[in-house]
Design an enzyme around this catalytic site. Structure first.
Site, mmCIF file in Angstrom:
data_model
loop_
_atom_site.group_PDB
_atom_site.id
_atom_site.type_symbol
_atom_site.label_atom_id
_atom_site.label_comp_id
_atom_site.label_asym_id
_atom_site.label_seq_id
_atom_site.Cartn_x
_atom_site.Cartn_y
_atom_site.Cartn_z
ATOM 1 N N GLU A 73 0.826 -1.204 0.000
ATOM 2 C CA GLU A 73 0.000 0.000 0.000
ATOM 3 C C GLU A 73 0.865 1.262 0.000
ATOM 4 O O GLU A 73 0.558 2.232 -0.676
ATOM 5 C CB GLU A 73 -0.941 0.009 1.216
ATOM 6 N N ASP A 94 -9.831 5.212 -2.030
ATOM 7 C CA ASP A 94 -8.691 5.911 -2.638
ATOM 8 C C ASP A 94 -9.208 6.600 -3.906
ATOM 9 O O ASP A 94 -10.432 6.671 -4.118
ATOM 10 C CB ASP A 94 -7.548 4.922 -2.945
ATOM 11 N N TYR A 128 -7.232 6.072 4.596
ATOM 12 C CA TYR A 128 -7.374 5.098 3.507
ATOM 13 C C TYR A 128 -6.550 3.842 3.807
ATOM 14 O O TYR A 128 -7.037 2.720 3.744
ATOM 15 C CB TYR A 128 -6.928 5.712 2.157
#
Ligand code: SF4
Length: 332
Positions: free
Chosen positions: A34, A133, A115
């Site tokens: 991520e 996102d 997020y």
């Protein structure tokens, strides 16, 4: 199950992109992926991910590594604060002995925002959390024909959340946004949620989400000089905070020094740099007191130090200009 998530998950089960952190969705891998995929394309992220996990197979390895090693592996990915935050967060996790198991704990790690915390919680921990996102926000704006702010998209994403499969649902939306519901040319004919899409029914789904006002970014000139002595170039380490913190770079000067060998434009999020590159065989300037570790190094050795994409471009210009030195290995 909500009809949107039901159709979406059927599509995801048949079409999902195979990615290493999906095949082994442990917290460490999902977190690294991520962080890497913020501002980075998946194919580029994949290469970096493989090298990163090979060098730092566990969060303990990452925590114990010198920051320099982390920055070196990050070279070229940009946004180096991400690498510094990763390193800091790894040390926090290693101190405690395990990753946080909830949203609140994840949010306390440096560099983990709303997020990312929800993405990790749903994908790696199996928690029922929706996340949003840029890709997911676009899909939700279109699906609901909503010109509202990002916050509203979180509400929409939560309304379709399938209990027990939140991680797959979030990743399905990320894939859908990246491959089908793309910014300019959504492939609505092949979209698994087209029958639910209010944006499509308006006839112009790309009017959603509302266009952001374009930011004007200033263009700023920058002069970088490659000082040369025999086969070595003069580099120093930038200050520990600010842009390109802790990375090795050629000295900057307000006034140019030597002979210009070229130039290029380098775009950052907040400004555009008009970079002019010079070569000088004269003595380097007095070291900047905010920089450290000045040294003469062979250009190929810079590969083993953390350098920014901008420094790599300068180096390439320099090497292209001097192929006869036999030291023209490209870092680009
Ligand atoms: Fe996006 Fe088109 Fe699918 Fe609607 S139907 S979600 S606009 S790809």
């Amino acid at each position: 199950m909500d009809p949107v998530s039901s159709d979406l998950l059927k599509w995801y089960d048949a079409n999902r992109r195979v990615l290493p952190w999906r095949e082994n969705p442990n917290v460490y891998w999902v977190w690294i992926s991520e962080v890497m995929l913020q501002q980075t394309r998946v194919d580029t992220g994949l290469q970096y991910f493989g090298r990163f996990i090979e060098r730092f197979p566990t969060v303990q390895h990452l925590a114990e590594a010198p920051l320099d090693d982390v920055l070196t592996l990050w070279s070229g990915l940009g946004y180096y604060s991400r690498a510094r935050n990763l390193h800091k967060a790894a040390q926090m996790v290693a101190d405690v002995g395990e990753f946080p198991r909830d949203l609140k704990g994840l949010r306390e790690l440096p560099g983990v925002g709303e997020y990312m915390a929800a993405a990790i919680a749903s994908i790696a921990l199996g928690l029922d959390e929706a996340t949003v996102d840029g890709n997911i926000a676009r899909v939700m704006a279109r699906l609901h024909a909503d010109l509202g702010p990002r916050k509203a998209m979180w509400g929409h994403a939560r309304t379709h959340l399938p209990k027990g499969r939140a991680g797959d649902y979030n990743q399905a939306l990320m894939d859908l946004g990246a491959t089908v519901c793309t910014p300019r040319g959504p492939k609505c004919d092949g979209c698994p949620v087209r029958s639910h899409c209010s944006g499509l029914r308006t006839g112009t789904p790309t009017q959603f989400p509302a266009a952001k006002a374009k930011k004007r970014v200033p263009t700023v000139p920058m002069n970088l000089t490659v000082y040369v002595q025999r086969d070595a170039v003069w580099v120093g380490r930038r200050p520990a905070s600010g842009l390109w913190a802790g990375l090795w770079a050629f000295p900057e000067a307000k006034d140019a020094d030597g002979r210009q060998i070229g130039g290029f434009e380098h775009v950052l999020s907040h400004k555009r740099l008009a970079v002019n590159v010079w070569v000088s065989e004269g003595p380097p300037p007095a070291p900047d007191p905010d920089w450290s570790g000045f040294a003469w190094v062979r250009p190929v050795e810079l590969e083993n130090r953390g350098i920014s994409a901008l420094t790599a471009k300068c180096l390439k210009l320099f090497q292209d200009e001097r192929p006869s030195r036999g030291d023209n290995h490209s870092l680009a």
